[in-house]
Write a protein that holds these residues in place. Structure first.
Motif, PDB file in Angstrom:
ATOM      1  N   GLN A   1    -127.099 -85.371 -31.455  1.00 48.24           N
ATOM      2  CA  GLN A   1    -127.353 -86.741 -31.027  1.00 48.24           C
ATOM      3  C   GLN A   1    -126.563 -87.105 -29.771  1.00 48.24           C
ATOM      4  O   GLN A   1    -127.058 -87.816 -28.892  1.00 48.24           O
ATOM      5  N   LEU A   2    -125.324 -86.577 -29.695  1.00 50.88           N
ATOM      6  CA  LEU A   2    -124.516 -86.876 -28.513  1.00 50.88           C
ATOM      7  C   LEU A   2    -125.125 -86.242 -27.266  1.00 50.88           C
ATOM      8  O   LEU A   2    -125.135 -86.849 -26.188  1.00 50.88           O
ATOM      9  N   GLU A   3    -125.663 -85.037 -27.395  1.00 47.62           N
ATOM     10  CA  GLU A   3    -126.325 -84.398 -26.264  1.00 47.62           C
ATOM     11  C   GLU A   3    -127.460 -85.285 -25.742  1.00 47.62           C
ATOM     12  O   GLU A   3    -127.592 -85.497 -24.526  1.00 47.62           O
ATOM     13  N   ALA A   4    -128.267 -85.824 -26.652  1.00 49.95           N
ATOM     14  CA  ALA A   4    -129.387 -86.681 -26.250  1.00 49.95           C
ATOM     15  C   ALA A   4    -128.899 -87.978 -25.618  1.00 49.95           C
ATOM     16  O   ALA A   4    -129.469 -88.464 -24.628  1.00 49.95           O
TER      17      ALA A   4
ATOM     18  N   ALA B   1    -122.960 -74.020 -27.193  1.00 53.28           N
ATOM     19  CA  ALA B   1    -124.415 -74.143 -27.113  1.00 53.28           C
ATOM     20  C   ALA B   1    -124.734 -75.266 -26.133  1.00 53.28           C
ATOM     21  O   ALA B   1    -124.067 -76.305 -26.125  1.00 53.28           O
ATOM     22  N   GLY B   2    -125.746 -75.034 -25.314  1.00 54.90           N
ATOM     23  CA  GLY B   2    -126.133 -76.042 -24.340  1.00 54.90           C
ATOM     24  C   GLY B   2    -127.160 -75.489 -23.375  1.00 54.90           C
ATOM     25  O   GLY B   2    -127.533 -74.317 -23.442  1.00 54.90           O
TER      26      GLY B   2
ATOM     27  N   GLY C   1    -127.076 -70.841 -28.157  1.00 50.98           N
ATOM     28  CA  GLY C   1    -128.341 -71.557 -28.088  1.00 50.98           C
ATOM     29  C   GLY C   1    -128.417 -72.414 -26.854  1.00 50.98           C
ATOM     30  O   GLY C   1    -127.402 -72.693 -26.204  1.00 50.98           O
ATOM     31  N   GLU C   2    -129.636 -72.842 -26.522  1.00 52.56           N
ATOM     32  CA  GLU C   2    -129.860 -73.624 -25.309  1.00 52.56           C
ATOM     33  C   GLU C   2    -129.931 -75.125 -25.577  1.00 52.56           C
ATOM     34  O   GLU C   2    -130.376 -75.890 -24.728  1.00 52.56           O
ATOM     35  N   ARG C   3    -129.485 -75.530 -26.729  1.00 58.73           N
ATOM     36  CA  ARG C   3    -129.317 -76.956 -27.030  1.00 58.73           C
ATOM     37  C   ARG C   3    -128.145 -77.090 -27.981  1.00 58.73           C
ATOM     38  O   ARG C   3    -127.733 -76.125 -28.637  1.00 58.73           O
TER      39      ARG C   3
ATOM     40  N   ASP D   1    -121.849 -78.260 -26.408  1.00 63.84           N
ATOM     41  CA  ASP D   1    -121.324 -78.251 -27.774  1.00 63.84           C
ATOM     42  C   ASP D   1    -120.417 -77.026 -27.840  1.00 63.84           C
ATOM     43  O   ASP D   1    -120.903 -75.896 -27.835  1.00 63.84           O
ATOM     44  N   ALA D   2    -119.082 -77.230 -27.846  1.00 59.79           N
ATOM     45  CA  ALA D   2    -118.181 -76.097 -27.605  1.00 59.79           C
ATOM     46  C   ALA D   2    -116.915 -76.136 -28.452  1.00 59.79           C
ATOM     47  O   ALA D   2    -115.793 -76.180 -27.926  1.00 59.79           O
TER      48      ALA D   2
END
Length: 300
Positions: A106-109, A140-141, A164-166, A120-121
């Motif tokens: 959710q924070l990524e969005a 991931a990102g 991952g890419e998200r 996300d690390a």
């Protein structure tokens, strides 16, 4: 790379070492911490102290957040003096806390909506490996986020896993790591407590186990604290109350059973409630009755 600026928010056991590793790698490191004296001490060694996350974000397009949990990360970004207000489109926020994977997604969005990149690390390895630049990062990102990070991840960590890419998988792998770490500490404490109850010398048991098949990294590391009677918190009991809670919450959402994690969580909860919340997580051994711990163990 001496002209490239990066920000580190949170100068605790891990963040302080990560900031030092970045500085050694040639970055101009801006720092911010709720303890102003911690930021000033780092500045005295060659960094740049900032009074707030917002001030730091105005000077850095890459920010590394090394705070305790999701609530503190929210405050760093969106609270009074938060970084988000000054983060320009195309800048990068690297989140290193142990959090609910869904919250990280959710924070990524949320950051993407204002054009900010996100990694996300979560991190592992302890203060010593953070200080030497040899810790592990579970990341991931998007490809764009990795590109923006440049060599910063490699400056802080010996192992940088791209999962991952998200966002999401970094945090998922971290909480699985914490599942094992928490269960191993609880099991190590139980084993040492049984040995003490049965009249085995603590140092003899430690020597035998650390040279036998029953050893684990956590037994070797944490039971050394018990032998020394030193519960200075390198990682506190309440960290595993939180982290094993995240493990159980994640599994509960899909009705996946985790009997060992649940038991270990209850052990850390018991230790916390008994007054050992801020002691080193090895203090979980203090919940066992009828044993005499090595000298000095009764203190905080």
């Amino acid at each position: 790379m001496s002209d490239k600026s990066i920000g580190v928010i949170g100068l605790g056991a891990m963040g302080r070492g990560m900031a030092a590793s970045l500085r050694r790698a040639g970055w101009r490191v801006h720092v911010c911490d709720v303890r102003a004296e911690a930021a000033q001490a780092f500045a005295a060694e060659g960094g740049v102290a900032c009074g707030s996350p917002a001030e730091l974000a105005a000077q850095c397009e890459v920010i590394v957040s090394v705070v305790v949990n999701a609530a503190q990360t929210e405050a760093v970004l969106f609270g009074d003096g938060g970084a988000a207000v000054n983060m320009k489109p195309g800048s990068l926020f690297i989140m290193c806390s142990t959090v609910d994977p869904n919250w990280s997604v959710q924070l990524e969005a949320r950051l993407a909506a204002q054009g900010v990149l996100y990694l996300d690390a979560p991190i592992s390895g302890g203060a010593a490996k953070a200080a030497s630049g040899e810790m592990t990062m579970m990341t991931a990102g998007t490809p764009a986020a990795y590109a923006k990070a440049g060599g910063a991840l490699e400056a802080m960590a010996a192992k940088v896993y791209r999962l991952g890419e998200r966002a999401g998988n970094g945090s998922k792998v971290k909480i699985i790591n914490q599942l094992l770490a928490g269960v191993h500490i609880a099991a190590a404490a139980e084993a040492m407590a049984l040995g003490l109850r049965e009249g085995v010398k603590a140092e003899d048991l430690y020597d035998v186990i650390t040279h036998s098949a029953g050893n684990s990294w956590m037994f070797e590391n944490r039971m050394a604290h018990v032998l020394a009677g030193d519960y200075t918190p390198l990682s506190a009991v309440d960290i595993f109350v939180k982290d094993l809670g995240l493990v159980l919450d994640t599994a509960r959402a899909t009705k996946f059973p985790l009997p060992l994690s649940a038991t270990a969580h209850q052990m850390f909860m018991q230790a916390s409630t008994a007054g050992y919340a801020r002691e080193d997580d090895a203090a979980v051994i203090k919940i066992f009755p009828g044993i005499t711990l090595p000298p000095g163990a009764a203190g905080a």
